[in-house]
Design a protein around this motif. Structure first.
Motif, mmCIF file in Angstrom:
data_model
loop_
_atom_site.group_PDB
_atom_site.id
_atom_site.type_symbol
_atom_site.label_atom_id
_atom_site.label_comp_id
_atom_site.label_asym_id
_atom_site.label_seq_id
_atom_site.Cartn_x
_atom_site.Cartn_y
_atom_site.Cartn_z
ATOM 1 N N ALA A 1 -7.131 17.266 -15.829
ATOM 2 C CA ALA A 1 -6.829 16.807 -14.469
ATOM 3 C C ALA A 1 -6.850 17.985 -13.508
ATOM 4 O O ALA A 1 -7.390 17.894 -12.407
ATOM 5 C CB ALA A 1 -5.479 16.109 -14.442
ATOM 6 N N GLY A 2 -6.267 19.112 -13.943
ATOM 7 C CA GLY A 2 -6.272 20.298 -13.092
ATOM 8 C C GLY A 2 -7.680 20.738 -12.754
ATOM 9 O O GLY A 2 -7.981 21.131 -11.623
ATOM 10 N N ALA B 1 -9.619 18.419 -10.331
ATOM 11 C CA ALA B 1 -9.208 18.658 -8.940
ATOM 12 C C ALA B 1 -9.484 20.091 -8.517
ATOM 13 O O ALA B 1 -8.952 20.550 -7.512
ATOM 14 C CB ALA B 1 -7.730 18.344 -8.775
ATOM 15 N N HIS C 1 -10.290 21.481 -4.609
ATOM 16 C CA HIS C 1 -9.294 20.629 -3.969
ATOM 17 C C HIS C 1 -9.454 20.561 -2.471
ATOM 18 O O HIS C 1 -8.692 19.908 -1.794
ATOM 19 C CB HIS C 1 -7.883 21.054 -4.356
ATOM 20 C CG HIS C 1 -7.607 22.488 -4.090
ATOM 21 N ND1 HIS C 1 -7.351 22.951 -2.857
ATOM 22 C CD2 HIS C 1 -7.582 23.547 -4.920
ATOM 23 C CE1 HIS C 1 -7.170 24.257 -2.914
ATOM 24 N NE2 HIS C 1 -7.306 24.642 -4.151
ATOM 25 N N ASN C 2 -10.471 21.250 -1.921
ATOM 26 C CA ASN C 2 -10.732 21.011 -0.499
ATOM 27 C C ASN C 2 -11.525 19.731 -0.273
ATOM 28 O O ASN C 2 -11.610 19.247 0.837
ATOM 29 C CB ASN C 2 -11.425 22.208 0.145
ATOM 30 C CG ASN C 2 -12.526 22.750 -0.717
ATOM 31 O OD1 ASN C 2 -12.737 22.234 -1.819
ATOM 32 N ND2 ASN C 2 -13.245 23.739 -0.250
ATOM 33 N N VAL D 1 -11.296 15.937 -0.845
ATOM 34 C CA VAL D 1 -10.200 15.037 -1.197
ATOM 35 C C VAL D 1 -10.600 14.076 -2.326
ATOM 36 O O VAL D 1 -9.769 13.651 -3.122
ATOM 37 C CB VAL D 1 -9.675 14.305 0.049
ATOM 38 C CG1 VAL D 1 -10.664 13.297 0.556
ATOM 39 C CG2 VAL D 1 -8.355 13.625 -0.239
ATOM 40 N N GLU D 2 -11.911 13.799 -2.444
ATOM 41 C CA GLU D 2 -12.362 12.897 -3.510
ATOM 42 C C GLU D 2 -12.025 13.461 -4.895
ATOM 43 O O GLU D 2 -11.675 12.708 -5.801
ATOM 44 C CB GLU D 2 -13.873 12.657 -3.427
ATOM 45 C CG GLU D 2 -14.315 11.785 -2.285
ATOM 46 C CD GLU D 2 -14.643 12.615 -1.069
ATOM 47 O OE1 GLU D 2 -14.308 13.817 -1.053
ATOM 48 O OE2 GLU D 2 -15.225 12.061 -0.120
ATOM 49 N N VAL E 1 -9.511 15.344 -5.695
ATOM 50 C CA VAL E 1 -8.087 15.184 -5.969
ATOM 51 C C VAL E 1 -7.779 13.736 -6.306
ATOM 52 O O VAL E 1 -6.999 13.445 -7.216
ATOM 53 C CB VAL E 1 -7.250 15.673 -4.770
ATOM 54 C CG1 VAL E 1 -5.786 15.625 -5.097
ATOM 55 C CG2 VAL E 1 -7.657 17.069 -4.387
ATOM 56 N N GLU E 2 -8.442 12.806 -5.582
ATOM 57 C CA GLU E 2 -8.221 11.399 -5.899
ATOM 58 C C GLU E 2 -8.706 11.057 -7.296
ATOM 59 O O GLU E 2 -8.044 10.328 -8.034
ATOM 60 C CB GLU E 2 -8.933 10.514 -4.878
ATOM 61 C CG GLU E 2 -8.102 10.304 -3.648
ATOM 62 C CD GLU E 2 -8.886 9.597 -2.559
ATOM 63 O OE1 GLU E 2 -9.947 9.039 -2.851
ATOM 64 O OE2 GLU E 2 -8.418 9.629 -1.417
ATOM 65 N N ALA F 1 -8.865 13.091 -9.779
ATOM 66 C CA ALA F 1 -7.932 13.684 -10.734
ATOM 67 C C ALA F 1 -6.663 12.843 -10.832
ATOM 68 O O ALA F 1 -6.105 12.668 -11.917
ATOM 69 C CB ALA F 1 -7.588 15.110 -10.311
ATOM 70 N N TYR F 2 -6.227 12.299 -9.694
ATOM 71 C CA TYR F 2 -5.012 11.472 -9.692
ATOM 72 C C TYR F 2 -5.233 10.221 -10.537
ATOM 73 O O TYR F 2 -4.408 9.856 -11.366
ATOM 74 C CB TYR F 2 -4.673 11.086 -8.245
ATOM 75 C CG TYR F 2 -3.295 10.514 -8.080
ATOM 76 C CD1 TYR F 2 -2.212 11.347 -7.849
ATOM 77 C CD2 TYR F 2 -3.075 9.152 -8.155
ATOM 78 C CE1 TYR F 2 -0.941 10.829 -7.710
ATOM 79 C CE2 TYR F 2 -1.811 8.628 -8.019
ATOM 80 C CZ TYR F 2 -0.745 9.473 -7.797
ATOM 81 O OH TYR F 2 0.507 8.960 -7.665
ATOM 82 N N LYS F 3 -6.384 9.603 -10.328
ATOM 83 C CA LYS F 3 -6.735 8.411 -11.084
ATOM 84 C C LYS F 3 -6.768 8.726 -12.579
ATOM 85 O O LYS F 3 -6.215 7.999 -13.405
ATOM 86 C CB LYS F 3 -8.129 7.969 -10.636
ATOM 87 C CG LYS F 3 -8.329 6.487 -10.527
ATOM 88 C CD LYS F 3 -9.741 6.291 -9.990
ATOM 89 C CE LYS F 3 -10.046 4.906 -9.557
ATOM 90 N NZ LYS F 3 -11.415 4.802 -9.058
ATOM 91 N N ARG G 1 -16.843 14.117 -9.964
ATOM 92 C CA ARG G 1 -16.176 15.020 -9.035
ATOM 93 C C ARG G 1 -15.807 16.364 -9.645
ATOM 94 O O ARG G 1 -15.552 17.326 -8.912
ATOM 95 C CB ARG G 1 -14.923 14.350 -8.467
ATOM 96 C CG ARG G 1 -15.259 13.279 -7.467
ATOM 97 C CD ARG G 1 -15.967 13.871 -6.276
ATOM 98 N NE ARG G 1 -16.779 12.871 -5.597
ATOM 99 C CZ ARG G 1 -17.477 13.136 -4.505
ATOM 100 N NH1 ARG G 1 -17.480 14.344 -3.978
ATOM 101 N NH2 ARG G 1 -18.188 12.195 -3.947
#
Lengths: 515, 120
Positions: free
Chosen positions: A158-159, A162, A165-166, A168-169, A171-172, A174-176, A247
């Motif tokens: 996940a890290g 993301a 991280h500039n 946003v997709e 990070v999203e 990675a969140y998912k 991503r």
């Protein structure tokens, strides 16, 4: 030095990546050049250890490593009836997977040299952490450790997803990914709790012997299988795959492919070794086969309309996972029945496909990464005429695309042929679906080839240049293996795939090594 | 009934966690859902290790006779598992919340339905 390395290689396989994950940012604080050197030494040592472990296992059989024991190879003191220490158990199937992981790690690292320009020390630190999780997952013989290493692996993944991280997709995505993987690992933990509550055991071999297949055991099995299929990116829970794969930086996508396969490894380990003696194992086999067929078909049909080059490839990754599930599922179905020889062939096909998929899929993701690196664009509509600008990338792409579509003389052909042949003996429909999916895969990649590499040269892409040499070297290495394994498949199948398939089928040997 | 109350609590926590994951759209609430689910499973593990009138598994100067050890001493494994699992779920929660912070900074919204640019 070498003997120590050999004796403790199983523990070092996890300890070394952890050590270098810690050392990399530390040395980067002192000196950037020193940190580069540390990364190289780390990767070289880890690869060497992985090679030693696999060589040991393929030449002398299952390797045990008991943490904290006087003699690491003795599973338990004679006075005890059950193993109490943490045990690493590496059989031929684990060694096979460790080889794949080590190869892709080297390739990803070489590729990243120029590909990753900023915050390299953080990148490599998490990269090593991911390797630690992966190797731990592949070598552990203990259910709770399996959970811990899956968590280490998914946190590190996940890290890295993301990492940019500039955007946003990323990070999203990675969140998912993190939601899905923590849900899956909590399901695994619950299943472990159920099994521990009944038998008081965590060791896979000891547990496999003690299991009585009560109703709650079946619940635990269902939880484990569904959670691991989710993490491997099989169809009903596949939606994290396209986001995460498309991503993440390309080198990490290659590693993520192997990480999914490590979860596939855990799925096979649970269904063959832990629940191998389950009288209703046919049900699980059918579940795996149906998941496989669905993944194949849904993956490829979702891939056809994609415009984003990496997203398209990610859907193909789902579809190819289906082949592995189909092959190994047939092996599980036929285990101990009259169809066993065909089952073994199907399993060899499925397991060989794991290795081949790791290579050609990584190769394809790396070429996609190269295209994005060179042009800054990922939409197929905005790409055109790259064949002249990036000749080497084009050649590597053609090799990878031929392999994923299963054309000779690439490794994809070799493993798919094994699956077609043996699946036909069970039900001709399996082979027909598998072939149709291959044809659709070919269609999809011809589309990518025409859109990105052929066609008129665009004005916006006038100053596109071939990517740096280190990236080409990484792709060359994979393309070499893709062709090599395609030209000499029977040698590879004999030396490493067959022992791996037999190790998976032979539950008694896995239990016997510990008890 | 009353001696099984912790298992009822486990079931409630897990149900609550799954409900939150499925029906809530706020990124922070989803992180809370994962956290509640993890607590439920931790409680499950720790309840499995409970033994009425058990004593800590420390053999040095133990207050009981050696013959009673099997019956009275608590197996330390479930506690160890729970501790490990708590540490892991802390890491997961921290990572999820930091992702939520970045998403909020970039998009000004924590709504998962709005911030889904990744589709199909």
């Amino acid at each position: 030095m070498i003997t120590i390395l050999q004796q403790h290689s199983a523990a070092l396989l996890v300890a070394l990546p952890l050590l270098f994950a810690f050392l990399t940012p530390l040395t980067a604080k002192l000196n950037a050049k020193l940190s580069k050197l540390v990364i190289f030494i780390g990767l070289a040592l880890i690869t060497l250890t992985a090679a030693i472990v696999s060589f040991d296992v393929f030449s002398t059989g299952t390797k045990l490593y008991v943490m904290g024991a006087e003699l690491p190879s003795v599973a338990k003191p004679a006075s005890l009836t059950i193993p109490v220490r943490i045990i690493f158990e590496i059989d031929a199937f684990s060694a096979f997977m460790i080889l794949i992981a080590a190869l892709i790690a080297v390739v990803a690292c070489v590729y990243s040299l120029r590909f990753i320009k900023e915050s390299t020390s953080k990148y490599y630190s998490v990269f090593f952490l991911m390797l630690a999780g992966m190797f731990g997952l592949l070598s552990t013989g203990d259910l709770f450790n399996l959970f811990v290493f899956i968590e280490v692996l998914s946190l590190a993944s996940a890290g890295l997803i993301a990492f940019r991280h500039n955007e946003v997709e990323s990070v999203e995505a990675a969140y998912k990914y993190l939601i899905i993987s923590s849900l899956a690992s909590l399901m695994i933990l619950f299943a472990i709790g159920i099994l521990y509550g009944q038998y008081g055991l965590l060791n896979i071999a000891a547990l496999a012997k003690a299991l009585r297949f009560s109703f709650v055991d079946v619940v635990a099995l269902a939880l484990l299988v569904s959670a691991l299929a989710m993490k491997a990116g099989s169809v009903p829970m596949h939606f994290w795959v396209p986001d995460a794969y498309s991503r993440a930086p390309a080198a990490i996508t290659a590693l993520l492919v192997v990480a999914s396969q490590a979860c596939l490894y855990a799925l096979f380990r649970i269904s063959f070794t832990l629940f191998g003696a389950f009288p209703l194992i046919q049900l699980i086999a059918w579940a795996i086969i149906i998941l496989g067929l669905l993944s194949m078909f849904v993956g490829v049909t979702m891939a056809l309309p994609q415009k984003d080059i990496k997203r398209l490839m990610a859907y193909h990754a789902i579809s190819q996972t289906g082949y592995m599930l189909l092959g190994v599922g047939l092996g599980l179905l036929a285990n101990n029945s009259a169809m066993a020889p065909f089952g073994l062939k199907a399993m060899e096909g499925g397991i060989f496909h794991i290795m081949n998929h790791a290579m050609y899929k990584s190769l394809l993701f790396l070429t996609a990464g190269a295209i994005i690196y060179a042009t800054g664009k990922r939409n197929l509509d905005e790409l055109s005429g790259l064949a002249k600008k990036m000749p080497f990338t084009t050649i590597f792409f053609i090799i990878g695309a031929a392999a994923i579509a299963g054309l000779p003389p690439t490794n994809g052909f070799a493993s798919k042929l094994l699956i077609y042949e043996s699946a036909y003996m069970f039900n001709p429909l399996f082979s027909i679906i598998a072939m149709i999916v291959s044809v659709l895969t070919l269609v999809s990649f011809v589309k990518v080839f025409c859109a990105a590499f052929l066609g008129p040269e665009l004005k916006e892409l006038a100053d596109v240049k071939e990517v740096p040499k280190s990236m080409l070297l990484a792709m060359l290495l994979l393309a070499f293996f893709v062709l090599l394994f395609g030209l000499f498949p029977s040698f590879v199948v004999k030396t490493i795939v067959e022992p791996a398939a037999n190790a998976l089928l032979n539950q008694a040997a896995y239990i016997g090594a510990v008890l | 009934m009353i001696e099984n109350i912790h298992f009822i609590a486990v079931a409630l926590l897990i149900a609550l966690g799954i409900y939150t994951l499925i029906f809530k759209r706020n990124l922070i609430k989803i992180a809370m859902g994962i956290s509640i689910l993890a607590s439920g499973i931790n409680l499950f593990l720790i309840s499995l290790g409970y033994r009425a009138q058990g004593i800590a598994p420390i053999f040095t100067n133990a207050a009981i006779a050696a013959s009673e050890v099997q019956a009275k001493m608590v197996l330390p494994a479930p506690q160890a598992l729970t501790l490990t699992s708590i540490v892991i779920s802390l890491a997961v929660t921290a990572l999820m919340l930091s992702f939520a912070i970045i998403i909020y900074q970039k998009t000004g919204s924590l709504d998962a339905t709005k911030s889904r640019r990744l589709k199909g």
